[in-house]
Scaffold this motif. Structure first.
Motif, PDB file in Angstrom:
ATOM      1  N   VAL A  45       0.854  -1.181   0.000  1.00 57.63           N
ATOM      2  CA  VAL A  45       0.000   0.000   0.000  1.00 57.63           C
ATOM      3  C   VAL A  45       0.893   1.235   0.000  1.00 57.63           C
ATOM      4  N   VAL A  46       0.634   2.163  -0.928  1.00 51.70           N
ATOM      5  CA  VAL A  46       1.367   3.430  -0.982  1.00 51.70           C
ATOM      6  C   VAL A  46       0.474   4.477  -0.334  1.00 51.70           C
ATOM      7  N   LEU A  47       0.936   5.034   0.789  1.00 49.88           N
ATOM      8  CA  LEU A  47       0.174   6.044   1.520  1.00 49.88           C
ATOM      9  C   LEU A  47       0.458   7.431   0.956  1.00 49.88           C
ATOM     10  N   PRO A  48      -0.476   8.371   1.133  1.00 49.72           N
ATOM     11  CA  PRO A  48      -0.224   9.746   0.668  1.00 49.72           C
ATOM     12  C   PRO A  48       0.950  10.360   1.429  1.00 49.72           C
ATOM     13  N   PHE A  49       1.652  11.241   0.750  1.00 49.17           N
ATOM     14  CA  PHE A  49       2.807  11.898   1.343  1.00 49.17           C
ATOM     15  C   PHE A  49       2.389  13.231   1.947  1.00 49.17           C
ATOM     16  N   ALA A  50       3.017  13.599   3.045  1.00 57.22           N
ATOM     17  CA  ALA A  50       2.802  14.912   3.647  1.00 57.22           C
ATOM     18  C   ALA A  50       3.796  15.884   3.026  1.00 57.22           C
ATOM     19  N   ASP A  51       3.311  17.051   2.659  1.00 56.45           N
ATOM     20  CA  ASP A  51       4.161  18.062   2.028  1.00 56.45           C
ATOM     21  C   ASP A  51       4.271  19.252   2.978  1.00 56.45           C
ATOM     22  N   TYR A  52       5.463  19.437   3.550  1.00 56.59           N
ATOM     23  CA  TYR A  52       5.672  20.497   4.526  1.00 56.59           C
ATOM     24  C   TYR A  52       6.454  21.681   3.958  1.00 56.59           C
ATOM     25  N   THR A  53       6.414  21.875   2.652  1.00 58.66           N
ATOM     26  CA  THR A  53       7.199  22.956   2.067  1.00 58.66           C
ATOM     27  C   THR A  53       6.589  24.322   2.308  1.00 58.66           C
ATOM     28  N   TYR A  54       5.281  24.438   2.308  1.00 62.75           N
ATOM     29  CA  TYR A  54       4.569  25.700   2.492  1.00 62.75           C
ATOM     30  C   TYR A  54       5.063  26.789   1.543  1.00 62.75           C
ATOM     31  N   ALA A  55       5.649  26.393   0.448  1.00 61.87           N
ATOM     32  CA  ALA A  55       6.221  27.373  -0.466  1.00 61.87           C
ATOM     33  C   ALA A  55       5.193  27.912  -1.449  1.00 61.87           C
ATOM     34  N   ASP A  56       4.224  27.101  -1.788  1.00 61.03           N
ATOM     35  CA  ASP A  56       3.263  27.549  -2.784  1.00 61.03           C
ATOM     36  C   ASP A  56       1.885  27.005  -2.470  1.00 61.03           C
ATOM     37  N   PHE A  62      -0.453  19.223  -4.178  1.00 64.45           N
ATOM     38  CA  PHE A  62      -1.190  18.058  -4.659  1.00 64.45           C
ATOM     39  C   PHE A  62      -0.508  17.454  -5.887  1.00 64.45           C
ATOM     40  N   ARG A  63      -0.044  18.311  -6.802  1.00 66.59           N
ATOM     41  CA  ARG A  63       0.654  17.814  -8.005  1.00 66.59           C
ATOM     42  C   ARG A  63       1.932  17.073  -7.627  1.00 66.59           C
ATOM     43  N   ARG A  64       2.683  17.627  -6.673  1.00 68.62           N
ATOM     44  CA  ARG A  64       3.913  16.947  -6.247  1.00 68.62           C
ATOM     45  C   ARG A  64       3.596  15.600  -5.618  1.00 68.62           C
ATOM     46  N   ASN A  65       2.576  15.559  -4.780  1.00 69.14           N
ATOM     47  CA  ASN A  65       2.167  14.310  -4.151  1.00 69.14           C
ATOM     48  C   ASN A  65       1.764  13.296  -5.212  1.00 69.14           C
ATOM     49  N   LEU A  66       1.026  13.745  -6.203  1.00 72.81           N
ATOM     50  CA  LEU A  66       0.575  12.853  -7.272  1.00 72.81           C
ATOM     51  C   LEU A  66       1.749  12.330  -8.087  1.00 72.81           C
ATOM     52  N   GLU A  67       2.712  13.190  -8.401  1.00 73.31           N
ATOM     53  CA  GLU A  67       3.890  12.765  -9.174  1.00 73.31           C
ATOM     54  C   GLU A  67       4.702  11.720  -8.416  1.00 73.31           C
ATOM     55  N   ILE A  68       4.909  11.959  -7.126  1.00 75.03           N
ATOM     56  CA  ILE A  68       5.689  11.012  -6.316  1.00 75.03           C
ATOM     57  C   ILE A  68       4.947   9.682  -6.210  1.00 75.03           C
ATOM     58  N   SER A  69       3.659   9.754  -5.912  1.00 79.13           N
ATOM     59  CA  SER A  69       2.870   8.526  -5.769  1.00 79.13           C
ATOM     60  C   SER A  69       2.839   7.726  -7.061  1.00 79.13           C
ATOM     61  N   ILE A  85      -6.492   0.009  -5.042  1.00 77.64           N
ATOM     62  CA  ILE A  85      -6.834   1.273  -5.695  1.00 77.64           C
ATOM     63  C   ILE A  85      -6.557   2.409  -4.708  1.00 77.64           C
ATOM     64  N   SER A  86      -5.883   3.458  -5.185  1.00 77.17           N
ATOM     65  CA  SER A  86      -5.443   4.534  -4.289  1.00 77.17           C
ATOM     66  C   SER A  86      -6.625   5.271  -3.651  1.00 77.17           C
ATOM     67  N   GLU A  87      -7.757   5.378  -4.348  1.00 76.53           N
ATOM     68  CA  GLU A  87      -8.922   6.032  -3.763  1.00 76.53           C
ATOM     69  C   GLU A  87      -9.447   5.235  -2.567  1.00 76.53           C
ATOM     70  N   ASP A  88      -9.402   3.905  -2.664  1.00 75.66           N
ATOM     71  CA  ASP A  88      -9.845   3.081  -1.541  1.00 75.66           C
ATOM     72  C   ASP A  88      -8.959   3.302  -0.319  1.00 75.66           C
ATOM     73  N   VAL A  89      -7.663   3.422  -0.546  1.00 78.56           N
ATOM     74  CA  VAL A  89      -6.733   3.679   0.551  1.00 78.56           C
ATOM     75  C   VAL A  89      -7.033   5.033   1.177  1.00 78.56           C
ATOM     76  N   PHE A  90      -7.261   6.048   0.344  1.00 78.98           N
ATOM     77  CA  PHE A  90      -7.539   7.391   0.849  1.00 78.98           C
ATOM     78  C   PHE A  90      -8.821   7.409   1.675  1.00 78.98           C
ATOM     79  N   PHE A  91      -9.887   6.794   1.165  1.00 77.48           N
ATOM     80  CA  PHE A  91     -11.151   6.782   1.901  1.00 77.48           C
ATOM     81  C   PHE A  91     -11.030   5.988   3.202  1.00 77.48           C
ATOM     82  N   TYR A  92     -10.216   4.951   3.210  1.00 77.87           N
ATOM     83  CA  TYR A  92      -9.974   4.212   4.452  1.00 77.87           C
ATOM     84  C   TYR A  92      -9.285   5.116   5.474  1.00 77.87           C
ATOM     85  N   LEU A  93      -8.289   5.880   5.026  1.00 78.92           N
ATOM     86  CA  LEU A  93      -7.594   6.792   5.938  1.00 78.92           C
ATOM     87  C   LEU A  93      -8.523   7.880   6.465  1.00 78.92           C
ATOM     88  N   VAL A  94      -9.454   8.346   5.644  1.00 75.67           N
ATOM     89  CA  VAL A  94     -10.433   9.330   6.093  1.00 75.67           C
ATOM     90  C   VAL A  94     -11.359   8.703   7.124  1.00 75.67           C
TER      91      VAL A  94
END
Length: 145
Positions: A45-56, A62-69, A85-94
């Protein structure tokens, strides 16, 4: 007159030379993993990444997270790992309150409201107000449903 004739011949030659070229479109599809691949028969399972850049903006994060994933998912799939399916993983985490969904509707009027304070003509400000009213009507109708 002779120069015009040569110019016309050069233009015609360029037109004829440019016609009839074949363009070959290719699609880079990774090869399927063989039966002896390192991840054959295993699931990951590939979990979503946290982005702590706060630059933009959130959209850039979201685009960076999507590219990495996607890059990680493609690499793991090429090694034979199976993935849900990544949506199933996301909804489970929610559902487990690990990830919260941000409400973007609250901030949808902020940029238009900020534009009203800008140095616009009266016609432009009336147009912005018109769009703000349309958004408010749409939001009220969605709440009423």
């Amino acid at each position: 007159m002779l120069r015009l004739k040569y110019l016309l011949l050069i233009v015609c030659a360029l037109i004829v030379a440019g016609c009839g070229q074949n363009v070959k479109h290719t699609l880079n599809v990774p090869q399927a993993a063989g039966p002896d691949a390192p991840g054959s028969g295993k699931r990951i399972v590939v979990l979503p990444f946290a982005d702590y850049t706060y630059a933009d903006s959130m959209a850039a994060a979201f685009r960076r997270n999507l590219e990495i994933s996607e890059a990680l998912t493609n690499t793991l799939a090429s090694q034979g790992f199976g993935m849900p399916i990544s949506e199933d993983v996301f909804f489970y985490l929610v559902d487990e309150n690990v990830v919260q969904i941000a409400d973007y509707e609250e901030n949808s009027n902020v940029s238009l409201t900020n534009e009203l304070a800008g140095d616009w003509s009266d016609v432009m400000k009336d147009t912005i107000r018109h769009y703000l009213r349309q958004q408010q009507i749409t939001q009220r109708s969605q709440v009423a449903e």
